[in-house]
Design an enzyme around this catalytic site. Structure first.
Site, PDB file in Angstrom:
ATOM      1  N   CYS A   1       0.836  -1.207   0.000  1.00 27.34           N
ATOM      2  CA  CYS A   1       0.000   0.000   0.000  1.00 27.34           C
ATOM      3  C   CYS A   1       0.873   1.260   0.000  1.00 27.34           C
ATOM      4  CB  CYS A   1      -0.912  -0.029   1.226  1.00 27.34           C
ATOM      5  SG  CYS A   1      -1.858   1.471   1.483  1.00 27.34           S
TER       6      CYS A   1
ATOM      7  N   CYS B   1      -0.277   4.077   2.304  1.00 26.99           N
ATOM      8  CA  CYS B   1       0.004   3.806   3.726  1.00 26.99           C
ATOM      9  C   CYS B   1       1.478   4.056   4.050  1.00 26.99           C
ATOM     10  CB  CYS B   1      -0.317   2.359   4.071  1.00 26.99           C
ATOM     11  SG  CYS B   1      -1.949   1.824   3.549  1.00 26.99           S
ATOM     12  N   ASP B   2       2.374   3.566   3.216  1.00 24.31           N
ATOM     13  CA  ASP B   2       3.786   3.503   3.607  1.00 24.31           C
ATOM     14  C   ASP B   2       4.732   4.388   2.787  1.00 24.31           C
ATOM     15  OD1 ASP B   2       3.082   1.634   5.531  1.00 24.31           O
ATOM     16  OD2 ASP B   2       3.280  -0.036   4.134  1.00 24.31           O
TER      17      ASP B   2
HETATM   18  C1  LIG Z   1       0.464  -4.784   5.609  1.00 24.52           C
HETATM   19  C2  LIG Z   1      -0.686  -3.821   5.519  1.00 24.52           C
HETATM   20  C3  LIG Z   1      -0.522  -2.504   5.914  1.00 24.52           C
HETATM   21  C4  LIG Z   1      -1.573  -1.607   5.839  1.00 24.52           C
HETATM   22  N1  LIG Z   1      -1.362  -0.333   6.267  1.00 24.52           N
HETATM   23  C5  LIG Z   1      -2.393   0.528   6.254  1.00 24.52           C
HETATM   24  C6  LIG Z   1      -2.219   1.862   6.756  1.00 24.52           C
HETATM   25  O1  LIG Z   1      -1.120   2.247   7.191  1.00 24.52           O
HETATM   26  N2  LIG Z   1      -3.290   2.703   6.724  1.00 24.52           N
HETATM   27  C7  LIG Z   1      -4.521   2.308   6.239  1.00 24.52           C
HETATM   28  O2  LIG Z   1      -5.456   3.115   6.262  1.00 24.52           O
HETATM   29  N3  LIG Z   1      -4.705   1.069   5.745  1.00 24.52           N
HETATM   30  C8  LIG Z   1      -3.687   0.169   5.740  1.00 24.52           C
HETATM   31  N4  LIG Z   1      -3.865  -1.083   5.237  1.00 24.52           N
HETATM   32  C9  LIG Z   1      -5.162  -1.416   4.618  1.00 24.52           C
HETATM   33  C10 LIG Z   1      -6.226  -1.714   5.709  1.00 24.52           C
HETATM   34  O3  LIG Z   1      -5.722  -2.697   6.580  1.00 24.52           O
HETATM   35  C11 LIG Z   1      -7.524  -2.197   5.054  1.00 24.52           C
HETATM   36  O4  LIG Z   1      -7.973  -1.234   4.138  1.00 24.52           O
HETATM   37  C12 LIG Z   1      -8.608  -2.436   6.109  1.00 24.52           C
HETATM   38  O5  LIG Z   1      -8.174  -3.361   7.078  1.00 24.52           O
HETATM   39  C13 LIG Z   1      -9.874  -2.958   5.462  1.00 24.52           C
HETATM   40  O6  LIG Z   1     -10.802  -3.191   6.475  1.00 24.52           O
HETATM   41  P1  LIG Z   1     -12.040  -4.190   6.264  1.00 24.52           P
HETATM   42  O7  LIG Z   1     -12.690  -4.285   7.591  1.00 24.52           O
HETATM   43  O8  LIG Z   1     -12.823  -3.784   5.100  1.00 24.52           O
HETATM   44  O9  LIG Z   1     -11.396  -5.599   5.862  1.00 24.52           O
HETATM   45  P2  LIG Z   1     -10.245  -6.497   6.572  1.00 24.52           P
HETATM   46  O10 LIG Z   1      -9.378  -5.693   7.436  1.00 24.52           O
HETATM   47  O11 LIG Z   1      -9.685  -7.261   5.444  1.00 24.52           O
HETATM   48  O12 LIG Z   1     -11.121  -7.445   7.497  1.00 24.52           O
HETATM   49  C14 LIG Z   1     -11.933  -8.451   6.960  1.00 24.52           C
HETATM   50  C15 LIG Z   1     -12.053  -9.572   7.991  1.00 24.52           C
HETATM   51  O13 LIG Z   1     -13.049 -10.492   7.549  1.00 24.52           O
HETATM   52  C16 LIG Z   1     -12.632 -11.799   7.910  1.00 24.52           C
HETATM   53  N5  LIG Z   1     -13.331 -12.750   7.036  1.00 24.52           N
HETATM   54  C17 LIG Z   1     -13.205 -12.894   5.693  1.00 24.52           C
HETATM   55  N6  LIG Z   1     -14.039 -13.854   5.253  1.00 24.52           N
HETATM   56  C18 LIG Z   1     -14.689 -14.322   6.355  1.00 24.52           C
HETATM   57  C19 LIG Z   1     -15.672 -15.351   6.549  1.00 24.52           C
HETATM   58  N7  LIG Z   1     -16.142 -16.071   5.521  1.00 24.52           N
HETATM   59  N8  LIG Z   1     -16.095 -15.601   7.804  1.00 24.52           N
HETATM   60  C20 LIG Z   1     -15.634 -14.876   8.862  1.00 24.52           C
HETATM   61  N9  LIG Z   1     -14.707 -13.894   8.738  1.00 24.52           N
HETATM   62  C21 LIG Z   1     -14.259 -13.614   7.501  1.00 24.52           C
HETATM   63  C22 LIG Z   1     -11.117 -11.775   7.680  1.00 24.52           C
HETATM   64  O14 LIG Z   1     -10.494 -12.784   8.447  1.00 24.52           O
HETATM   65  C23 LIG Z   1     -10.747 -10.374   8.142  1.00 24.52           C
HETATM   66  O15 LIG Z   1     -10.345 -10.342   9.494  1.00 24.52           O
HETATM   67  C24 LIG Z   1      -2.834  -2.020   5.314  1.00 24.52           C
HETATM   68  C25 LIG Z   1      -3.013  -3.339   4.906  1.00 24.52           C
HETATM   69  C26 LIG Z   1      -1.958  -4.244   5.000  1.00 24.52           C
HETATM   70  C27 LIG Z   1      -2.164  -5.678   4.560  1.00 24.52           C
END
Ligand SMILES: Cc1cc2nc3c(=O)[nH]c(=O)nc-3n(C[C@H](O)[C@H](O)[C@H](O)COP(=O)(O)OP(=O)(O)OC[C@H]3O[C@@H](n4cnc5c(N)ncnc54)[C@H](O)[C@@H]3O)c2cc1C
Length: 317
Positions: A146, A149-150
């Site tokens: 990302c 982010c970084d």
């Molecule tokens: C290494 C890294 C660094 C990042 N750094 C930043 C940053 O500095 N700033 C920033 O704003 N964003 C950052 N991001 C992006 C940010 O993490 C995501 O945009 C955010 O987490 C998305 O949130 P979400 O809740 O939509 O999905 P997610 O965080 O992907 O959460 C989805 C959850 O659903 C669960 N899930 C999926 N399918 C199922 C199922 N069938 N049953 C039950 N549970 C399920 C998964 O296990 C997961 O825990 C980073 C991402 C990564 C990978």
């Protein structure tokens, strides 16, 4: 005699929830916070780590309210704590099937079946990995998925972006604002990115292309120091010294459950309207799982809040 966990499951399963949330990342947890504060009975189902993808971020510097930055694990923990304090119930299980129905939606999980008047899908997506040695070891220490982010952490450094589509070129253009040099490593000699992005990248003196090449290893000493590259035409190995590598080869939405049940875009992301409702009344989607999401923790949290408010309105009629 039933164990404590078995008893808890029996209690949860015999309850019809007003809202079931699938996914415990920033979108799902924030939706849970808003739902419980609206006094809706709410169950959040999470199959992996509470906090979702953000738990992988070494340091989050763009989430408002934390001027010094915060570790991703800590940010996830704080959102979780706030939601649970307001009454959110959490079940660690995988949602494996859903049968939507008028105010009687069934969600089957690895731990049993649940019914809900409304569902918020917050199951996110996963960045595709290169799958090479060193990649997992150096996540947050020079390996990133990302640029927004970084990128600002790498002022004046040499960086690489791996990929050849719109996402890769957009990341390279963004990184060129900070880095002294951005090498775009592509396994072919032609980009897939749209012409407009290609033209912009070609006009940016800090961006260079390394064609017909794949990364075979990421090496370093606590932090990333170099990449080993293999030329796909002549198999020659070369070494590229740098401070960071951004992997931009796409992401996989966790939407398999919804195929055939909800309209998905061509990448498998869920289409919603501006209040996060899908085409099935009472089923909402929030965060990275949504078509055109900005894929940031704060936008996911914002979507989660909107989805919860929409679910509350849906349930009031
Ligand atoms: C290494 C890294 C660094 C990042 N750094 C930043 C940053 O500095 N700033 C920033 O704003 N964003 C950052 N991001 C992006 C940010 O993490 C995501 O945009 C955010 O987490 C998305 O949130 P979400 O809740 O939509 O999905 P997610 O965080 O992907 O959460 C989805 C959850 O659903 C669960 N899930 C999926 N399918 C199922 C199922 N069938 N049953 C039950 N549970 C399920 C998964 O296990 C997961 O825990 C980073 C991402 C990564 C990978």
């Amino acid at each position: 005699m039933t164990s404590g966990r078995a008893q808890l499951l029996i209690e949860i399963m015999s309850k019809n929830y007003q809202v079931v949330i699938i996914g415990g990342g920033p979108a799902g947890l924030t939706a849970g916070l808003y739902c419980t504060r609206s006094r809706l009975t709410t169950l959040l189902i999470e199959k992996g780590i509470i906090g979702g993808q953000i738990a992988n971020a070494e340091r989050v510097e763009n989430y408002p309210g934390f001027p010094q930055g915060i570790s991703g694990i800590e940010l996830g923990r704080l959102i979780y704590e706030q939601a649970v304090k307001n009454g959110l119930e959490i079940l660690l299980a995988e949602a494996i099937k859903s049968v939507p129905g008028q105010r009687h939606n069934l969600v089957s999980t690895s731990e049993g079946d649940f019914t809900a008047d409304s569902i918020i899908i917050a199951s996110g997506s996963q960045f595709r990995k290169l799958g090479v040695p060193g990649e997992d070891e150096f996540v947050g220490k020079g390996v990133s998925y990302c640029a927004i982010c970084d990128g600002p952490l790498f002022k004046g450094k040499t960086l690489a972006v791996v990929g050849g589509g719109d996402a890769a070129i957009t990341e390279a253009l963004y990184l060129s604002r900070f880095a002294s040099s951005v090498k775009v490593i592509h396994r072919r000699s032609l980009l897939r990115a749209s012409k407009i992005f290609q033209e912009k990248a070609a006009a940016e003196p800090r961006i260079e292309f390394i064609w017909d090449s794949v990364v075979t290893q990421i090496e370093g000493d606590g932090v990333v120091k170099q990449l080993r590259l293999k030329n796909t035409r002549n198999a020659k190995i070369s070494v590229l010294e740098l401070a960071g590598v951004f992997v931009a080869i796409g992401a996989e939405p966790s939407s398999a459950l919804w195929q055939g049940l909800l309209p998905l875009d061509e990448g498998g992301y869920i289409n919603t309207d501006e209040v996060m409702e899908t085409q099935v009344p009472g089923i909402f989607a929030a965060g990275d799982i949504r078509h055109n999401s900005a894929r940031q923790a704060i936008t996911a949290a914002g979507d989660g809040a909107t989805a919860a408010i929409s679910a509350e309105r849906f349930l009031s009629f």
